[in-house]
Design a protein around this motif. Sequence first.
Motif, mmCIF file in Angstrom:
data_model
loop_
_atom_site.group_PDB
_atom_site.id
_atom_site.type_symbol
_atom_site.label_atom_id
_atom_site.label_comp_id
_atom_site.label_asym_id
_atom_site.label_seq_id
_atom_site.Cartn_x
_atom_site.Cartn_y
_atom_site.Cartn_z
ATOM 1 N N HIS A 1 -3.269 98.157 41.276
ATOM 2 C CA HIS A 1 -3.415 98.759 42.602
ATOM 3 C C HIS A 1 -2.972 100.213 42.541
ATOM 4 O O HIS A 1 -2.048 100.560 41.802
ATOM 5 C CB HIS A 1 -2.528 98.035 43.628
ATOM 6 N N HIS A 2 -3.616 101.039 43.341
ATOM 7 C CA HIS A 2 -3.128 102.406 43.514
ATOM 8 C C HIS A 2 -1.952 102.333 44.485
ATOM 9 O O HIS A 2 -2.085 101.803 45.587
ATOM 10 C CB HIS A 2 -4.213 103.325 44.073
ATOM 11 N N GLN B 1 -7.180 101.764 37.185
ATOM 12 C CA GLN B 1 -7.687 101.244 38.455
ATOM 13 C C GLN B 1 -8.423 99.917 38.270
ATOM 14 O O GLN B 1 -8.601 99.169 39.225
ATOM 15 C CB GLN B 1 -8.580 102.262 39.171
ATOM 16 N N ARG C 1 1.547 97.600 39.908
ATOM 17 C CA ARG C 1 1.278 96.330 40.606
ATOM 18 C C ARG C 1 -0.105 95.836 40.191
ATOM 19 O O ARG C 1 -1.113 96.484 40.453
ATOM 20 C CB ARG C 1 1.356 96.501 42.112
ATOM 21 N N LEU D 1 -3.629 93.799 39.807
ATOM 22 C CA LEU D 1 -4.645 93.286 40.720
ATOM 23 C C LEU D 1 -4.714 91.762 40.681
ATOM 24 O O LEU D 1 -5.133 91.133 41.656
ATOM 25 C CB LEU D 1 -6.020 93.849 40.357
#
Length: 162
Positions: free
Chosen positions: A102-103, A98, A14, A16
């Motif tokens: 997203h994490h 990162q 996903r 950022l």
Amino acid sequence: MPTTHHIAQFNVARMLAPLDTPTMIEFVAGLDPVNELADGAPGFVWRLTGEDEGVPSSTDIRPYDPESIVTMSVWETPELLWEFVYRSGHLEYLRRRQDWFHHLAEITQVVWWLPAGTIPTVAEGKKRLDHLREHGPTPYAFTFRNRFPAPTGEAEEQAAVA
């Protein structure tokens, strides 16, 4: 002895921000070099490319939502896939994930065996990832850390599909 099975991998991330924003500029700049690295790597068989002819990456394929992108590829062995992911120039981009993604708390990558010469679909990748998330590693869908051996016979292959 010819290999009867190859390993497929599918993953989702996903973003950022949209691909055309400053946040993603270095990721986008790395797409072609990393894809070229994969294409020339030992054991590489196939990778998902764009839905539009001539699009060299799969960033336009969004089976989950507009913020998520996927990759999918096929390799001769899990060891050769591992070598590409963790021991090539790909690792530099993986370490920076990162910065661009997203994490996610849920599992984002799945691997599975498929008969040599078979090309997986995005729908199959999603199905395998969903299965892994719901059931954990099985011969049908597993992880690098929890691998299963390639099927050796028709009965074993049928059991892996269930």
